[in-house]
Write an enzyme that holds these catalytic residues in place. Structure first.
Site, PDB file in Angstrom:
ATOM      1  N   HIS A 101       0.306  -1.236   0.169  1.00 43.13           N
ATOM      2  CA  HIS A 101      -0.036  -0.072  -0.023  1.00 43.13           C
ATOM      3  C   HIS A 101       0.703   0.942  -0.265  1.00 43.13           C
ATOM      4  O   HIS A 101       2.041   1.421   0.317  1.00 43.13           O
ATOM      5  CB  HIS A 101      -0.978  -0.213   1.178  1.00 43.13           C
ATOM      6  CG  HIS A 101       0.204   0.352   2.552  1.00 43.13           C
ATOM      7  ND1 HIS A 101       0.320  -1.107   3.015  1.00 43.13           N
ATOM      8  CD2 HIS A 101      -0.136   1.143   3.184  1.00 43.13           C
ATOM      9  CE1 HIS A 101       1.370  -0.798   4.222  1.00 43.13           C
ATOM     10  NE2 HIS A 101       1.074   0.677   4.776  1.00 43.13           N
ATOM     11  N   ASP A 122       1.042   4.975   1.644  1.00 44.06           N
ATOM     12  CA  ASP A 122       0.221   5.886   2.735  1.00 44.06           C
ATOM     13  C   ASP A 122      -0.806   7.000   3.023  1.00 44.06           C
ATOM     14  O   ASP A 122      -1.610   7.355   4.048  1.00 44.06           O
ATOM     15  CB  ASP A 122       1.566   6.069   3.900  1.00 44.06           C
ATOM     16  CG  ASP A 122       1.945   4.892   4.842  1.00 44.06           C
ATOM     17  OD1 ASP A 122       1.641   3.579   4.554  1.00 44.06           O
ATOM     18  OD2 ASP A 122       3.301   4.884   4.957  1.00 44.06           O
ATOM     19  N   HIS A 142       4.724  -0.207  -0.387  1.00 44.64           N
ATOM     20  CA  HIS A 142       5.284  -0.720   0.984  1.00 44.64           C
ATOM     21  C   HIS A 142       4.729  -1.761   1.074  1.00 44.64           C
ATOM     22  O   HIS A 142       3.182  -1.728   1.325  1.00 44.64           O
ATOM     23  CB  HIS A 142       6.419  -0.254   1.956  1.00 44.64           C
ATOM     24  CG  HIS A 142       5.301   0.727   2.340  1.00 44.64           C
ATOM     25  ND1 HIS A 142       5.253   2.546   2.324  1.00 44.64           N
ATOM     26  CD2 HIS A 142       4.640   0.960   3.704  1.00 44.64           C
ATOM     27  CE1 HIS A 142       3.862   2.837   2.845  1.00 44.64           C
ATOM     28  NE2 HIS A 142       3.754   1.744   3.493  1.00 44.64           N
ATOM     29  N   ARG A 161       6.914  -9.388  15.966  1.00 44.07           N
ATOM     30  CA  ARG A 161       7.179  -8.908  15.501  1.00 44.07           C
ATOM     31  C   ARG A 161       7.378  -6.806  15.815  1.00 44.07           C
ATOM     32  O   ARG A 161       5.680  -6.813  16.016  1.00 44.07           O
ATOM     33  CB  ARG A 161       7.540  -8.667  13.784  1.00 44.07           C
ATOM     34  CG  ARG A 161       7.714  -7.291  12.891  1.00 44.07           C
ATOM     35  CD  ARG A 161       7.547  -7.000  11.621  1.00 44.07           C
ATOM     36  NE  ARG A 161       8.303  -6.368  10.646  1.00 44.07           N
ATOM     37  CZ  ARG A 161       7.491  -5.217  10.492  1.00 44.07           C
ATOM     38  NH1 ARG A 161       6.428  -5.153  10.475  1.00 44.07           N
ATOM     39  NH2 ARG A 161       8.487  -4.637   9.271  1.00 44.07           N
TER      40      ARG A 161
HETATM   41  O1  AKG Z   1       5.221  -2.053  10.130  1.00 46.54           O
HETATM   42  C1  AKG Z   1       5.640  -1.749   8.941  1.00 46.54           C
HETATM   43  O2  AKG Z   1       6.979  -2.274   8.954  1.00 46.54           O
HETATM   44  C2  AKG Z   1       5.263  -1.014   7.806  1.00 46.54           C
HETATM   45  C3  AKG Z   1       3.841  -0.700   8.270  1.00 46.54           C
HETATM   46  C4  AKG Z   1       3.241  -0.589   7.100  1.00 46.54           C
HETATM   47  O3  AKG Z   1       3.229   0.123   6.069  1.00 46.54           O
HETATM   48  C5  AKG Z   1       1.906   0.916   8.030  1.00 46.54           C
HETATM   49  O4  AKG Z   1       1.530   0.367   9.278  1.00 46.54           O
HETATM   50  O5  AKG Z   1       1.274   2.253   7.530  1.00 46.54           O
HETATM   51 FE    FE Z   2       2.709   1.963   5.984  1.00 42.91          FE
END
Ligand code: AKG
Ligand code: FE
Length: 685
Positions: free
Chosen positions: A532, A534, A604, A614
């Protein structure tokens, strides 16, 4: 008898990559090895079947009466039979062009080298890494890996070789070298070898064109049967013509060597003349003249040789080259013809095509296409330069401690950076304790099935919720102070590094943990977080990103601050707008910060977390003060109150944490600037 047929190389490759991301190195290595073998064998079978059927079912018939179709059917049957014998019954399976491209770019070797490395098979790792590097000399990660291997003991550097090397490049280069140092006998030997192998590779490449059609032919409009045949045939001819370019392009190079094949004869005639082999000198200059009959200096050379070595009766140009030129010109003639009437584009790979073979209309079209390609190349170069300029404009880091590990260029994108050392190890541990509160304690804290995948749990905590939990004594305050400060540190780094025009505000902060659900990981193919962008709605089909609600359009920069690495999978990765082509991967580790602009330039996602948990602090920044995180202010105030009312902040933490973890708790004063803090913790370490 039962026979096990070749498995499709793309499926083996996918399995290898999957095992790789699950950290199963030996499985990954085995699949990748088999994928590469399957790829090679498949090509060999196709080439040999083509050769066999050319003999057994020749196509030298004209399109009159039915005999042409008869020959086509026979050829088709011959190929089917030949391939069935070696590959098994035909299937519907079709390898995507994306995978074909990845094999061409030697992508499997990059995974393979890393898998070998993890398995401690250093010589194999080195060979695979080198093989990938030869085709991808600009690739930042492989350079880094090779640098790492260089520093290792017991690696056999002398034996490193390109596992996919085509034999003629070595012969060609040695031939050139010997020629340049006037070692003509050796030069002749090498160049003759090169020529023989060049024509063999050319034949193979052309034979593969007769396999499956790469490009889907467009059937939007209703096509008549002859249009379909014509379209298909022109594709085939274009594919065959393109082989000259492919053969002349060294792995890792963008452009082919100009006049690669003719230049062999140019070098050869002088080399033969230099060793006084008159007949061979004449033969080769005559061969060169087949390509360039009006080359005056070559004509002169021919005269000189005749005077110097005498008339060489019966010496003629090389027959195979004459046949090759005729064949190629015949193909070009048909393509040019198609260009006049059909919507066909073509790039002539040869410089020697005689002008008179091309009509004015086609010349114009070729010129226009060339112009278009040049503009595209210039555009590519411009983007590349912009990227380089962007790097130079990077601002300094605002305080000591963090350092840039990967810049946009190394991450194959724009407005991306990875820094290390933003948090120290004890700081990560302290923040991680916030996430360890038992489920159900306090209403503010959420643990639930991940909104993105059924294979993981997902827990998120905002700053305000964290402070409230602290008020209830459920979590330790030092961790919360750090949680808040980590956001501020990241904000300052992003603002300064990207030299943003106006200041940035934190618009949202979240501590997010993703936990692999045990027993639910088998055969998993999904992501922990789908690809996606952001601040816009990604449309991979249209290769666009719509900056409109429901996207959080006020987000200008994003950052992920990683807290741990004791889990499997979970790499953050960037892609192209297609949401498929991965451009960079970031392995999480404590204190590493991945920061990037929030738009369509940075799609990403997160790879599946297949074991363990994680945790990261996810942050979004905005230029708009209206969207500054209101919770943050409130949290700050509340936290200060809590800290004042309970100065022995370490004591509240004891209740919620395991005893062995308290060694990381820091009872030091909290009112220090980030700079001082980094220095402090460094001294402590
Ligand atoms: O946790 C991550 O590495 C990215 C999470 C992400 O891209 C988001 O929450 O928009
Ligand atoms: Fe993100």
């Amino acid at each position: 008898a039962m026979q096990s047929w070749l498995q499709p190389f793309d499926l083996l490759y996918t399995a290898g990559v999957q095992a790789f991301f699950q950290g199963d190195w030996s499985q990954s290595r085995d699949y990748l090895q088999r994928a590469l073998l399957s790829y090679t064998l498949l090509r060999q079978v196709k080439v040999s079947c083509q050769a066999q059927c050319q003999r057994e079912a020749p196509l030298h018939v004209w399109l009159k009466d039915l005999s042409f179709m008869d020959a086509v059917l026979q050829r088709s049957e011959c190929l089917e039979h030949c391939e069935r014998l070696q590959l098994g019954p035909p299937t519907r399976h079709k390898v995507s062009s994306a995978v074909h491209k990845e094999f061409k770019r030697r992508e499997p070797y990059n995974f393979l080298q890393a898998a070998y490395f993890k398995l401690g098979q250093m010589d194999a790792a080195l060979a695979a890494a080198h093989t990938f590097f030869v085709a991808n000399p600009q690739h930042a990660q492989i350079r880094e890996d090779l640098g790492k291997y260089r520093n290792l003991q017991g690696v056999h550097w002398d034996s490193v070789r390109d596992l996919e090397a085509l034999p003629y490049w070595k012969a060609y280069e040695e031939g050139m070298h010997h020629y340049n140092v006037q070692n003509y006998t050796q030069s002749i030997l090498r160049l003759e070898t090169s020529l023989k192998e060049v024509f063999m590779s050319l034949d193979e490449c052309r034979a593969l064109c007769e396999g499956t059609q790469e490009e889907e032919t467009h059937t939007e409009t209703q096509q008549k049967v002859y249009e379909i045949i014509a379209g298909w045939y022109v594709q085939l001819l274009k594919c065959k013509q393109a082989c000259v370019k492919e053969i002349a392009t060294k792995p890792g190079q963008k452009y082919p060597i100009h006049d690669f094949i003719p230049s062999h004869f140019h070098l050869l005639h002088s080399a033969y003349a230099a060793v006084n082999d008159g007949a061979a000198a004449v033969e080769n200059i005559l061969t060169y003249l087949l390509f360039y009959p009006r080359d005056d200096s070559a004509q002169e050379k021919l005269q000189q040789y005749r005077e110097r070595f005498g008339e060489k009766e019966g010496v003629r140009a090389r027959e195979n080259v004459r046949a090759y030129i005729q064949q190629s010109l015949g193909e070009k003639r048909l393509i040019f013809y198609a260009m006049e009437s059909l919507d066909v584009s073509f790039e002539d790979p040869d410089a020697w095509t005689p002008e008179e073979n091309i009509s004015e209309a086609v010349k114009d079209k070729l010129r226009a296409e060339k112009q278009k390609r040049r503009e595209e190349e210039q555009e590519e170069e411009r983007v590349e330069e912009e990227r380089a300029a962007e790097e130079e404009q990077r601002g300094p880091l605002p305080f000591e401690g963090p350092r840039v590990t990967l810049d946009s260029r190394q991450l194959n994108g724009s407005h991306r950076v990875v820094l290390d050392g933003v948090l120290t190890w004890p700081e990560c541990q302290e923040i991680l304790r916030l996430a360890r509160t038992p489920a159900g304690s306090g209403d503010g804290h959420q643990e639930r099935r991940s909104p993105h995948t059924p294979h993981e749990h997902y827990k998120s905590l905002s700053v305000l919720k964290a402070v409230k939990l602290a008020g209830e004594g459920a979590v330790a305050t030092p961790g919360i102070r750090l949680f808040l400060d980590a956001g501020e540190r990241s904000r300052r780094i992003v603002e300064s590094y990207f030299r943003t025009e106006t200041s940035l505000f934190v618009s949202y902060t979240q501590l997010v943990c993703r936990t692999a659900l045990e027993g639910k990981q088998d055969g998993r193919v999904d992501l922990s977080h789908p690809v996606h962008a952001d601040n816009c709605v990604l449309d991979p089909e249209g290769r666009e990103c719509w900056k409109e609600p429901p996207a959080y359009i006020h987000r200008d920069y994003s950052a992920v601050l990683f807290l741990n690495d004791d889990f499997e999978g979970g790499d953050l990765f960037f892609t192209d707008l297609d949401a498929i082509t991965t451009t960079a991967e970031v392995r999480p580790t404590c204190g590493r910060l991945a920061a990037f602009s929030s738009g369509g330039e940075n799609p990403h996602g997160v790879r599946a977390v297949t074991s363990g948990r994680r945790c990261v602090i996810a942050l979004w920044f905005t230029h708009s003060s209206e969207h500054a995180e209101k919770e943050r202010k409130e949290a700050e105030q509340l936290l200060t109150q809590t800290e004042i009312s309970s100065p022995q902040e370490g004591s509240t933490s004891q209740r919620s944490s395991a005893p062995h973890e308290t060694k990381n708790a820091q009872g030091r004063k909290q009112r220090v600037s980030p700079t001082e803090r980094v220095r402090l913790t460094r001294e402590e370490l």
